[in-house]
Write a protein that holds these residues in place. Structure first.
Motif: not given
Lengths: 196, 186
Positions: B18, B21, B98-99, B128, B130-133, B153, B155-156, B159
């Protein structure tokens, strides 16, 4: 069981002894007592029936297989055996550890590929959703702009009308003043009427 | 002390994947020699330790009651056989993150005291995401200070209003002080 009895009674001595007996076997024994083929027809329908039974029984007996308890696989005591008690044959007792490089590597590769796929699909989904949202936003903006343009247009047209009327003469003004005066007069009149 | 079973190994790797990488360097041998030393996972009670094989072998000579800890404690298995990563696993996770998320100096202390990360405290963020990682949390000078799970994420999150939560905290370096007693050995 029946045929055995008849055979035993076939014995001469037995026949003599049981001469007064009332059983079927004794009857048959007393009637001939010498040879088998003679005996059978004399016995009549009863004898035939007995013979038929014996044959079927014999056949049944031959077909019937006697199972031992082991073959049936019935538990020795008629009770439920707990899972832990039954030991599978040829299997290692207890836990199977993963400590060698190869098996660990395979598990790792499997897990990683799975996770990678999951995250990739998540990202693709998120991107698609984002695209849809963006498209919606653009559409909404366009709609808003159109609405605004329409509103502006109507506003402009009204202004033009007013300007035109101004340019044409004081008709409008006169009208308005008339209306205003009429309105005030009407009010005043109404009041007077109301309180009168 | 014992090695992990197949099921336990899978659960552990799933959790680690999770956040990271590439997991292969974790279990790769240290050199090309045939009998090269490598890192292995060992279970003591319910805790998983990441330890050199040679040290793990030496540790077998220590009595079970006397062996408090060996190597790096990655986390522990719950009673329902889920794996919970501890803050002590941070150096391993941060090496192959990873993130990543970098938080501003004004957000470091709130995070180290155990709060989630709000958008106002975010300095930078991996694109890039995503959510829940799993996300590794760094301060602005690139020091890993904890890890968490992304709430939205990238992008979300753009905002989102400044008070909105972008990362749910899972572990932070403040635990070294807060959970000092139970962190390394139960």
């Amino acid at each position: 069981m029946a045929p055995q009895k008849t055979r035993t009674i076939k014995n001469k001595h037995a026949a003599n002894k049981s001469g007064t007996a009332s059983s079927k076997s004794s009857k048959s024994g007393s009637s001939d007592g010498v040879s088998k083929p003679k005996k059978k027809p004399t016995s009549g329908p009863l004898g035939k029936q007995v013979k038929g039974r014996t044959m079927t029984d014999l056949l049944k007996k031959k077909k019937k297989k006697i199972y031992t308890e082991k073959e049936l696989g019935i538990p020795q005591l008629n009770m439920i055996t707990p899972v832990g008690v039954t030991k599978p044959k040829g299997k290692k007792k207890g836990k199977v550890f993963v400590d060698d490089k190869e098996s660990m590597g395979t598990i790792l590769a499997m897990v990683q590929a799975e996770k990678e796929g999951q995250i990739e699909s998540k990202m693709i989904k998120a991107r698609q959703m984002e695209e849809i949202r963006e498209a919606r936003r653009v559409e909404a903006e366009k709609k808003e702009a159109d609405k605004k343009a329409k509103f502006d247009e109507t506003k402009e047209s009204l202004r033009r009308k007013r300007k035109r009327s101004k340019a044409s003469g004081d008709d409008d003004k006169g009208d308005i003043s008339e209306a205003v005066s009429a309105g005030t007069n009407a009010k005043a009149k109404k009041k007077r009427v109301a309180f009168a | 002390m014992r090695p992990l079973t197949e099921q336990e190994t899978k659960i552990l790797f799933e959790k680690l994947a999770n956040y990271t990488t590439d997991l292969k360097p974790l279990i790769a041998p240290l050199s090309d020699a045939a009998d090269a030393d490598r890192y292995v996972f060992r279970l003591i009670k319910d805790r998983v330790y990441y330890v050199l094989l040679s040290i793990a072998n030496l540790a077998t000579s220590v009595a079970r009651d006397n062996l408090a800890s060996v190597g790096v404690c990655l986390g522990k298995f719950t009673k329902t056989l889920k794996f919970r990563l501890h803050i002590t696993a941070l150096p391993i996770l941060a090496a192959h993150a990873r993130y990543k998320i970098w938080i501003k100096p004004n957000g470091v202390m709130p995070f180290l005291y155990g709060s989630h990360i709000s958008k106002a405290h975010v300095g930078r963020w991996t694109e890039d995401c995503p959510s829940n990682v799993g996300v590794i949390v760094y301060d602005m000078s690139d020091n890993p200070i904890g890890f968490g799970v992304s709430a939205r994420s990238t992008a979300e999150a753009r905002r989102l209003d400044p008070t909105g939560i972008v990362v749910f905290r899972q572990a932070d370096c403040g635990e070294y002080l807060r959970d000092e007693d139970t962190l390394f050995a139960g």
